[in-house]
Design a protein around this motif. Structure first.
Motif, mmCIF file in Angstrom:
data_model
loop_
_atom_site.group_PDB
_atom_site.id
_atom_site.type_symbol
_atom_site.label_atom_id
_atom_site.label_comp_id
_atom_site.label_asym_id
_atom_site.label_seq_id
_atom_site.Cartn_x
_atom_site.Cartn_y
_atom_site.Cartn_z
ATOM 1 N N ARG A 44 4.655 -4.658 1.913
ATOM 2 C CA ARG A 44 5.712 -4.226 1.226
ATOM 3 C C ARG A 44 6.887 -5.401 1.313
ATOM 4 N N THR A 47 5.929 -8.267 -0.861
ATOM 5 C CA THR A 47 6.367 -7.916 -2.214
ATOM 6 C C THR A 47 7.624 -8.271 -2.590
ATOM 7 N N GLN A 52 8.893 -8.864 -6.267
ATOM 8 C CA GLN A 52 8.180 -7.869 -7.183
ATOM 9 C C GLN A 52 8.306 -6.458 -6.811
ATOM 10 N N ARG A 54 5.956 -2.946 -6.706
ATOM 11 C CA ARG A 54 4.690 -2.495 -6.710
ATOM 12 C C ARG A 54 4.445 -1.320 -7.873
ATOM 13 N N PHE A 214 1.338 -5.365 -9.395
ATOM 14 C CA PHE A 214 2.557 -5.920 -9.027
ATOM 15 C C PHE A 214 3.155 -6.562 -10.288
#
Length: 269
Positions: A44, A47, A52, A54, A214
């Motif tokens: 996480r 990301t 980004q 998810r 993603f």
């Protein structure tokens, strides 16, 4: 505050095919601040670092009725199918309809936001009892014509599931002669219906079809938030990410000597 009546108003524009009016009305009600609550994990954090989000398969949500807040009258549909020259019996027709809706969920990728930052159940349920973090986005920056704002929808909270018998009758009718009817757009909006017990989440959801898990964000977060339950090392990692994303970084601490259950918000140093 956005209500079910307001949501139904602009959804009807979409059902009638007045898409530009639908998008403009919906856009006016998108909050300037939407929050995604997260727990800590390396995946996480990576990301977030890459700016980004998810997306999750709709079938994996924690609500077994998510995207399925609908029902139909089998007997009515069976009798109607006979008038259209179809030979379904109740059980087989039910199986076909259920299969259609289950298969329609497969390509959906969804991610969820809340319009409330100071929502204690959200911090508890989705941010590991407050030890996680929340990320703030301002989708209004993108304008009404962005795919992200077009595909961002408010959730409708209801006591009962939506009766779509009439819509399915129209589906059976047009399927038998190869036509399209605008009412069929209602079948997408089932993805926005949840039971009233979830209303505390004040959810907006971003829905993509057949996209990667993603998604690169077209905007950067406006802020990242932690509470005083955040581990010191995790706080340091998040602070570095906030710096790289050029967004604010706040710490929330429960107030003392105050009648209300509120946080004191301050820029983390």
């Amino acid at each position: 505050m956005i209500t079910n009546d307001i949501i139904y108003d602009f959804l009807m524009d979409g059902i009638r095919g007045e898409l530009s009016l639908f998008y403009s009305k919906k856009y006016k009600h998108i909050p300037n601040r939407l929050f995604r609550f997260e727990k800590f994990s390396n995946a996480r954090l990576d990301t977030l670092k890459q700016n980004q989000i998810r997306m999750t398969e709709a079938e994996r949500f924690n609500d077994p009725f998510d995207c399925l807040g609908i029902f139909w009258d089998s007997a009515t549909l069976t009798e109607f199918s006979k008038t259209q020259g179809l030979s379904y019996i109740g059980e087989s027709l039910d199986k076909e309809i259920d299969k259609m809706f289950r298969e329609a969920l497969t390509p959906l990728k969804v991610t969820c936001f809340s319009s409330e930052l100071y929502n204690l159940p959200l911090w508890g349920n989705y941010a590991e009892s407050g030890s996680g973090f929340a990320v703030e986005y301002d989708f209004k920056q993108l304008g009404v014509n962005s795919d992200f704002t077009k595909l961002l929808y408010p959730v409708i909270y209801r006591e009962e599931r939506e009766d779509i018998t009439g819509v399915l009758k129209k589906l059976i009718e047009v399927a038998s002669n190869g036509q399209f009817h605008p009412l069929l757009r209602l079948l997408f909006y089932k993805n926005l219906i949840k039971h009233i017990s979830w209303a505390y989440e004040k959810e907006w959801r971003l829905i993509f079809i057949e996209k990667e898990s993603f998604i690169k964000m077209p905007i950067k977060p406006t802020a990242i938030y932690i509470t005083d339950r955040c581990d010191g090392e995790n706080e340091k990692l998040l602070k570095e990410i906030a710096l790289s994303l050029e967004c604010d970084f706040y710490k929330l601490v429960p107030t003392k000597n105050n009648r209300n259950f509120i946080f004191e918000e301050s820029l983390a140093k």
